[in-house]
Every structure is written in C-alpha cells, then in structure tokens.
Design a protein around this motif. Structure first.
Motif, PDB file in Angstrom:
ATOM      1  N   PHE A 214    -118.549   8.845  34.817  1.00 36.33           N
ATOM      2  CA  PHE A 214    -117.597   9.581  35.628  1.00 36.33           C
ATOM      3  C   PHE A 214    -118.266  10.694  36.422  1.00 36.33           C
ATOM      4  N   LEU A 215    -119.113  11.478  35.760  1.00 38.81           N
ATOM      5  CA  LEU A 215    -119.748  12.606  36.439  1.00 38.81           C
ATOM      6  C   LEU A 215    -120.724  12.158  37.521  1.00 38.81           C
TER       7      LEU A 215
ATOM      8  N   GLY B  25    -120.081  10.426  44.984  1.00 44.05           N
ATOM      9  CA  GLY B  25    -118.957  10.372  45.920  1.00 44.05           C
ATOM     10  C   GLY B  25    -118.876  11.615  46.792  1.00 44.05           C
ATOM     11  N   VAL B  26    -119.121  12.779  46.206  1.00 40.68           N
ATOM     12  CA  VAL B  26    -119.109  14.018  46.975  1.00 40.68           C
ATOM     13  C   VAL B  26    -120.251  14.028  47.985  1.00 40.68           C
TER      14      VAL B  26
ATOM     15  N   ILE C 158    -117.556   8.120  51.588  1.00 38.00           N
ATOM     16  CA  ILE C 158    -116.960   8.260  50.255  1.00 38.00           C
ATOM     17  C   ILE C 158    -116.980   6.924  49.524  1.00 38.00           C
TER      18      ILE C 158
ATOM     19  N   THR D 265    -120.644   9.298  39.170  1.00 33.43           N
ATOM     20  CA  THR D 265    -119.866   8.705  40.247  1.00 33.43           C
ATOM     21  C   THR D 265    -119.207   9.789  41.090  1.00 33.43           C
ATOM     22  N   LEU D 266    -118.693  10.819  40.472  1.00 29.30           N
ATOM     23  CA  LEU D 266    -118.090  11.926  41.201  1.00 29.30           C
ATOM     24  C   LEU D 266    -119.117  12.629  42.083  1.00 29.30           C
ATOM     25  N   ALA D 267    -120.307  12.893  41.548  1.00 26.68           N
ATOM     26  CA  ALA D 267    -121.348  13.572  42.318  1.00 26.68           C
ATOM     27  C   ALA D 267    -121.804  12.735  43.507  1.00 26.68           C
TER      28      ALA D 267
ATOM     29  N   LEU E 202    -119.119   6.115  46.131  1.00 25.55           N
ATOM     30  CA  LEU E 202    -118.468   5.725  44.882  1.00 25.55           C
ATOM     31  C   LEU E 202    -118.961   4.375  44.383  1.00 25.55           C
TER      32      LEU E 202
END
Length: 58
Positions: free
Chosen positions: A25-26, A32-33, A8, A28-30, A12
């Motif tokens: 944001f999007l 991170g997942v 994770i 980084t979120l993807a 990130l």
C-alpha cells in the motif's frame, strides 16, 4: 485522458507490479503521487521553479 491522469494510472500500475507483501500500500501510494506530480508538470499545471525556488539574489 490528460497527462496527470495518465501519470497517476501509470504510477499506480508500476507500484502494484513492483510490490509484494506488507508494504504494498505505501509503495503504491508513493509511486502514484510521483506519477501525479510528473503528470502535472507535463500538463503545465505545476511549475517546479515555484516549488523549489529560483535561487536567492543578494
């Protein structure tokens, strides 16, 4: 720190480094997942065979 947490964190950090602008944001979120999933696979907490199926026997 186990592999899930490391995945994770790495995802990130890589996501933040690779993004600039409105979609930061999007992205980084993807990333991170994706890092979380890879970390869980390495920890043995997630079996990809169960997720994608083992094929159909007929």
């Amino acid at each position: 720190m186990n592999a899930t947490q490391t995945g994770i964190l790495a995802g990130l950090i890589l996501g933040l480094a690779a993004t600039q602008g409105f979609t930061a944001f999007l992205v980084t979120l993807a990333v991170g997942v994706i890092g979380m999933v890879v970390g869980r696979v390495l920890d043995g907490e997630l079996d990809l065979g169960d997720v994608f199926g083992k094929g159909r026997d007929k």
